[in-house]
Enzyme design. Structure first.
Site, PDB file in Angstrom:
ATOM      1  N   LYS A  13      -1.290  -5.035   6.566  1.00  0.00           N
ATOM      2  CA  LYS A  13      -0.468  -5.308   7.541  1.00  0.00           C
ATOM      3  C   LYS A  13      -0.610  -4.078   8.610  1.00  0.00           C
ATOM      4  O   LYS A  13      -0.941  -4.752   9.647  1.00  0.00           O
ATOM      5  CB  LYS A  13       0.571  -4.929   6.889  1.00  0.00           C
ATOM      6  N   ARG A  88      11.880  -3.350   2.784  1.00  0.00           N
ATOM      7  CA  ARG A  88      10.949  -3.817   1.874  1.00  0.00           C
ATOM      8  C   ARG A  88      12.000  -4.428   1.083  1.00  0.00           C
ATOM      9  O   ARG A  88      12.149  -3.955  -0.345  1.00  0.00           O
ATOM     10  CB  ARG A  88      10.797  -2.131   1.463  1.00  0.00           C
ATOM     11  N   ARG A 127      -9.569   1.417   0.285  1.00  0.00           N
ATOM     12  CA  ARG A 127      -9.731   2.764   1.234  1.00  0.00           C
ATOM     13  C   ARG A 127      -9.087   4.037   0.739  1.00  0.00           C
ATOM     14  O   ARG A 127      -9.152   4.713   1.981  1.00  0.00           O
ATOM     15  CB  ARG A 127      -7.886   1.549   1.664  1.00  0.00           C
ATOM     16  N   ARG A 136      -4.787   9.344   1.215  1.00  0.00           N
ATOM     17  CA  ARG A 136      -3.296   8.831   0.579  1.00  0.00           C
ATOM     18  C   ARG A 136      -2.922   9.699  -0.804  1.00  0.00           C
ATOM     19  O   ARG A 136      -3.243   9.032  -1.531  1.00  0.00           O
ATOM     20  CB  ARG A 136      -2.956   7.237   1.496  1.00  0.00           C
ATOM     21  N   ARG A 147       3.704   1.128  -7.243  1.00  0.00           N
ATOM     22  CA  ARG A 147       4.060   0.178  -5.995  1.00  0.00           C
ATOM     23  C   ARG A 147       3.827  -1.460  -5.638  1.00  0.00           C
ATOM     24  O   ARG A 147       4.634  -2.353  -5.274  1.00  0.00           O
ATOM     25  CB  ARG A 147       2.959   0.487  -4.472  1.00  0.00           C
TER      26      ARG A 147
HETATM   27  P1  ADP Z   1       2.070   0.406   1.847  1.00  0.00           P
HETATM   28  O1  ADP Z   1       2.413  -0.653   1.452  1.00  0.00           O
HETATM   29  O2  ADP Z   1       0.240   0.065   1.585  1.00  0.00           O
HETATM   30  O3  ADP Z   1       2.118   0.061   0.339  1.00  0.00           O
HETATM   31  P2  ADP Z   1       3.286   1.942   3.507  1.00  0.00           P
HETATM   32  O4  ADP Z   1       2.397   3.210   3.918  1.00  0.00           O
HETATM   33  O5  ADP Z   1       4.167   0.652   4.017  1.00  0.00           O
HETATM   34  O6  ADP Z   1       2.979   1.545   1.742  1.00  0.00           O
HETATM   35  O7  ADP Z   1       4.913   3.152   2.152  1.00  0.00           O
HETATM   36  C1  ADP Z   1       4.455   4.071   1.363  1.00  0.00           C
HETATM   37  C2  ADP Z   1       4.825   3.868   0.879  1.00  0.00           C
HETATM   38  O8  ADP Z   1       6.139   5.066   1.770  1.00  0.00           O
HETATM   39  C3  ADP Z   1       6.677   3.640   0.251  1.00  0.00           C
HETATM   40  O9  ADP Z   1       5.413   3.740  -1.305  1.00  0.00           O
HETATM   41  C4  ADP Z   1       7.768   4.588  -0.344  1.00  0.00           C
HETATM   42  O10 ADP Z   1       7.845   4.908  -0.950  1.00  0.00           O
HETATM   43  C5  ADP Z   1       7.892   4.516   1.345  1.00  0.00           C
HETATM   44  N1  ADP Z   1       8.500   4.033   1.846  1.00  0.00           N
HETATM   45  C6  ADP Z   1       7.570   3.080   3.373  1.00  0.00           C
HETATM   46  N2  ADP Z   1       8.580   1.722   4.111  1.00  0.00           N
HETATM   47  C7  ADP Z   1       9.724   1.661   2.990  1.00  0.00           C
HETATM   48  C8  ADP Z   1      11.339   1.285   3.379  1.00  0.00           C
HETATM   49  N3  ADP Z   1      10.990   0.569   4.340  1.00  0.00           N
HETATM   50  N4  ADP Z   1      12.248   1.284   1.854  1.00  0.00           N
HETATM   51  C9  ADP Z   1      11.651   2.840   1.354  1.00  0.00           C
HETATM   52  N5  ADP Z   1      10.156   3.225   1.224  1.00  0.00           N
HETATM   53  C10 ADP Z   1       9.205   3.085   1.793  1.00  0.00           C
END
Ligand code: ADP
Length: 193
Positions: A13, A88, A127, A136, A147
């Site tokens: 993404k 999400r 990554r 990260r 996740r």
């Molecule tokens: P990825 O999609 O690679 O897991 P992101 O950078 O999108 O990583 O998100 C990392 C973390 O940030 C998630 O595991 C969650 O804890 C938090 N997070 C991000 N976006 C949301 C969201 N829309 N709702 C709840 N938590 C979120």
């Protein structure tokens, strides 16, 4: 253009959003990036989010909804935006609908990057390996597993949610990066017609 990029962690993404930003002069709104910035700045939101994120769990809906709502009011969003990592959960998707209605904005399309799970683990491990000291804190096997579980349980239902609304377009996220982005560009052209 206002779109949502949907797909599990490691689906690409962020990579595709970056390309769209360059090509279409729209902004990328990544809730993950915003939350990581809040953690770095040790804001109240950041303090609340850190442990949840490190464990691979979701931050509460109302926290991210608030962040997105405020961000959408900034002037650089007027040309269009890509939501990356938001919504999400179904409640987040419902809140987004209300929010956009209130702001008199319409969503154009939801693009889902479809990938198989075996590849995801590999991509996220790669990554993590490539990011050296900047790795990260949630790019480890345990948090990633969490996740993915969270994605399956809470985020995957959004595919059906947006299909029913006639907004969903699926793209093969296993194809090479350039092919995926060409496919997304075709979707853009179709939607813009
Ligand atoms: P990825 O999609 O690679 O897991 P992101 O950078 O999108 O990583 O998100 C990392 C973390 O940030 C998630 O595991 C969650 O804890 C938090 N997070 C991000 N976006 C949301 C969201 N829309 N709702 C709840 N938590 C979120």
């Amino acid at each position: 253009m206002r779109l949502i990029l949907l797909g599990p962690p490691g689906a690409g993404k962020g990579t595709q959003a970056q390309k769209l930003v360059e090509r279409h002069r729209i902004v990328q709104l990544s809730t993950g990036d915003m939350l990581r910035a809040a953690v770095r700045a040790a804001t109240p939101v950041g303090l609340k989010a850190k442990d949840l994120m490190d464990r691979g769990e979701l931050v509460p809906d109302e926290v991210v909804i608030q962040i997105v709502s405020e961000r959408l009011d900034e002037p650089d969003c007027s040309n269009g935006f890509i939501l990356d990592g938001f919504p999400r959960t179904v409640p987040q998707a419902e809140a987004l609908e209300e929010l956009l209605e209130r702001k008199q904005l319409q969503l154009d399309v939801v693009v889902e990057l479809a990938v198989n799970e075996a590849a995801l683990l590999e991509r996220v491990e790669k990554r993590a390996a490539e990011s050296g000291d900047n790795v990260r804190s949630d790019d480890n096997a345990e948090a990633l597993k969490k996740r993915l579980d969270v994605y399956r349980a809470q985020t995957a239902p959004l595919t059906e949610f947006y299909r029913r609304k006639g907004l969903l377009k699926q793209v093969n996220g296993m194809a090479p990066i350039e092919e995926v982005s060409a496919e997304i560009d075709r979707i853009f052209e179709d939607v813009a017609k």
